[in-house]
Enzyme design. Structure first.
Site, PDB file in Angstrom:
ATOM      1  N   ASP A 101     -72.426  83.940  98.587  1.00 42.15           N
ATOM      2  CA  ASP A 101     -72.990  82.759  99.224  1.00 42.15           C
ATOM      3  C   ASP A 101     -72.303  81.536  98.635  1.00 42.15           C
ATOM      4  OD1 ASP A 101     -74.974  81.220 100.691  1.00 42.15           O
ATOM      5  OD2 ASP A 101     -76.308  82.953 100.425  1.00 42.15           O
ATOM      6  N   ASP A 202     -73.291  78.327 103.296  1.00 41.52           N
ATOM      7  CA  ASP A 202     -74.592  77.688 103.485  1.00 41.52           C
ATOM      8  C   ASP A 202     -74.441  76.349 104.220  1.00 41.52           C
ATOM      9  OD1 ASP A 202     -77.454  77.959 102.514  1.00 41.52           O
ATOM     10  OD2 ASP A 202     -77.021  75.961 101.721  1.00 41.52           O
ATOM     11  N   GLU A 257     -73.369  79.537 108.058  1.00 44.87           N
ATOM     12  CA  GLU A 257     -74.763  79.375 108.496  1.00 44.87           C
ATOM     13  C   GLU A 257     -74.825  78.097 109.320  1.00 44.87           C
ATOM     14  OE1 GLU A 257     -79.292  78.605 106.975  1.00 44.87           O
ATOM     15  OE2 GLU A 257     -77.575  77.541 106.165  1.00 44.87           O
ATOM     16  N   HIS A 330     -83.449  85.559 104.576  1.00 50.68           N
ATOM     17  CA  HIS A 330     -84.330  85.114 103.488  1.00 50.68           C
ATOM     18  C   HIS A 330     -85.076  83.812 103.794  1.00 50.68           C
ATOM     19  CE1 HIS A 330     -80.776  82.711 103.136  1.00 50.68           C
ATOM     20  NE2 HIS A 330     -81.356  81.945 102.235  1.00 50.68           N
ATOM     21  N   ASP A 331     -84.819  83.198 104.961  1.00 50.87           N
ATOM     22  CA  ASP A 331     -85.473  81.934 105.317  1.00 50.87           C
ATOM     23  C   ASP A 331     -86.530  82.075 106.408  1.00 50.87           C
ATOM     24  OD1 ASP A 331     -83.915  80.388 103.577  1.00 50.87           O
ATOM     25  OD2 ASP A 331     -82.378  80.012 105.104  1.00 50.87           O
TER      26      ASP A 331
END
Ligand code: ISL
Ligand code: CA
Length: 549
Positions: A101, A202, A257, A330-331
């Protein structure tokens, strides 16, 4: 047959690990690198190819590692650089790949760049971040943070405000500054030279700011993200520079993302001749149902909206662009709780959703725990939650008069801790995740839903994933074949074909009811079915089938 360029990252399947919640090896209650190492055979057995690991760098953990204070160090909670090297080797030895990430829209406020930057107006690091004078005794403009409150924080030391689109411990880096960009490229090279296989980037569309810093007057927070925070004037210039300077020199994959990347601008990021990213995680289906104030201000939506988005994105990508297909990460909530039925039809609907993720056009991404059908969690009190987003909005909404329980109901539907409870490995204390006290409570359903029992049951969700993963590998038409939807959007079934060297027909019932199925399946073989049903023209609740001709 389409003429899509062949690339390994289109053919393989991603599995996301959220290290804090995956497996603890040393009893401190926090998942770690050695824990992941101990489960590599499990992942190999499942049949995934690429592991995306959420951040493990040094971090004060205001946002669980998405606030990085040293990009070159492993956080001691997760282990050491030696552990990291061993993990990477263990992954490669098993023929799998690792992507890291990359969180460089912002750093932690504890990063040395920021520590320097705040010291004085003429500090050499001052313009590594965005500093502005206040206006009329308040912040420079009305921008709001993703996690509630103003996006500006005043620092008394120099009497100026700095920009933070996330928490105030996540100051936004100033990509206008060439030194910042080159520092980022150094970070990329450091990890790529270790041999990793790529990056998940990200909030990458946020790196170029609209420097007028005009007030946002959009109707909803989603519109603010799309029109004010994302897709800034230099975003493509920066991504292309990163590609030219670093990325193109390695055989890797990149996935951005994409909050705020709509289907209308998607190809600018991933068009095959753009020299930017390989694929994006667009969030349109994840943001469905977000009201003016975001996810805790929900609006109704249904399957016709979901299907519309998938179809429109597929058309928008055409033969030039590429996306990842996913229904949770994960969000966002657990896919079976959000899109399936996590009570009466948990197993059926989890398998049906797996079928969808693994057969739509794009690189599938599976979030940890989905392969055993883990569900959302309903804690009794805000004290049991750890996510900064949940806690901030709890404070904001309850201070406006909402009852705590009413807000907790919203958290049960939309909060990020739903997917951050520890992986349920077995039915022993703390589900075998840790010998110590876990950093967040477990989902109390772990005695029933866990890996150990899944591995003992031939009909488990786990083995269905495994079967689908094998089947996908054997049928490249799922990767390169064209995508055509046959059902109507308002139907309660979703029927589509993937056409290439062979014809694959995917049939999904996304409802709690039986549905009629009267498509012509003459000449087709039924290869995959998620439940035992011998009635050809009736689909049972949440039934999934794959036919092949
Ligand atoms: O989580 C969200 C909504 O609840 C998203 O809006 C999310 O904040 C957005 O997609 C950006 O997410 C990424 O950056 C954040 C981090 O907290 C998330 O975990 C990460 O995936 C800041 O780094
Ligand atoms: Ca640990």
């Amino acid at each position: 047959m389409t003429t899509i360029t062949k690339n390994w990252w289109k053919e393989e399947v991603i599995y996301q690990i959220y290290p804090r919640s995956f497996k603890d090896s040393n009893g401190d209650g926090i998942g770690d690198l050695r824990g992941i190492i101990s489960k590599l055979d499990y992942l190999k057995n499942l049949g995934v190819d690429i592991i995306w690991m959420s951040p493990v760098y040094e971090s004060p953990n205001d946002d669980n590692g998405y606030d990085i204070s040293d990009y070159y160090k492993i956080h001691p909670e997760f282990g050491t650089m030696e552990d990291f090297d061993e993990l990477l080797k263990g992954i490669h030895d098993r023929g799998m790949k690792l992507i890291m990430d990359l969180v460089v829209n912002h750093s932690s406020d504890e990063h040395e760049w920021f520590q320097e930057s705040r010291k004085s107006l003429d500090n050499p690091y001052r313009d590594y971040y965005y500093w502005k004078k206040g206006v009329n005794g308040g912040p420079p403009n009305n921008w709001k943070s993703f996690f509630g409150g103003s996006a500006w924080q005043k620092d008394d030391l120099t009497d100026e405000y700095y920009l933070h689109l996330f928490t105030k411990k996540q100051p936004d880096l100033n990509w206008e500054n060439e030194k910042v960009r080159h520092a980022v490229y150094d970070i990329l090279r450091f990890w790529l030279d270790k041999g990793i296989d790529g990056f998940r980037m990200d909030v990458i569309p946020l790196i170029s700011k609209r420097l007028e810093f005009a007030d946002a007057n959009e109707k909803s927070f989603n519109d603010v993200i799309e029109n004010i925070y994302s897709n800034g004037p230099k975003v493509h210039q920066y991504i292309n520079e990163m590609y030219e300077e670093v990325l193109k020199h390695y055989d890797i994959m990149t996935v951005g993302e994409g909050p705020g990347i709509s289907k209308d601008v998607g190809l600018k990021y991933v068009g095959h001749d753009r020299g930017e990213l390989n694929m994006i995680f667009h969030l349109d289906h994840m943001f469905l149902g977000s009201g003016p104030r975001g996810k805790f201000d929900p609006l109704p939506y249904d399957w016709s909206d979901i299907k519309a988005l998938f179809e429109e994105w597929d058309t928008a990508m055409g033969e030039s662009g590429w996306i990842s297909i996913f229904l949770d990460n994960h969000d966002f909530p657990r896919l079976v709780s959000r899109f399936g039925n996590d009570t009466e039809y948990r197993i059926e609907s989890a398998k049906m959703l797996a079928t969808m993720v693994l057969t739509l056009r794009g690189t599938p991404c599976i979030y940890q725990g989905s392969e055993i059908g883990m569900t959302n969690v309903d804690f009794d009190t805000i004290d049991d939650y750890r996510d900064i987003e949940t806690i901030n909005f709890f404070n904001e909404f309850t201070s406006e008069g909402m009852q705590p329980r009413e807000f907790l109901d919203l958290v049960y539907r939309h909060g990020r801790d739903n997917v951050r409870t520890p992986i349920q490995w077995d039915s022993t204390a703390h589900s075998g995740f840790t010998n110590g006290q876990p950093w967040i409570k477990l989902n109390p359903n772990y005695p029933d839903i866990n890996v150990e029992s899944a591995l003992k049951d031939d009909n488990s969700i786990f083995y269905f994933y495994k079967q689908l993963l094998e089947y996908r590998k054997a049928h490249p038409t799922f990767v390169y074949g064209a995508f055509h939807v046959l059902s109507q959007r308002t139907d309660d079934i979703y029927v589509y074909e993937r056409k290439g060297e062979e014809d694959l027909l995917v049939v999904l019932n996304h409802s709690n009811e039986r549905q009629e199925f009267n498509y012509d399946i003459n000449g087709y073989a039924l290869d995959i079915q998620n439940l035992e049903n011998k009635i050809d023209n009736v689909l049972l609740p949440w039934e999934a089938r794959i036919y092949r001709k």
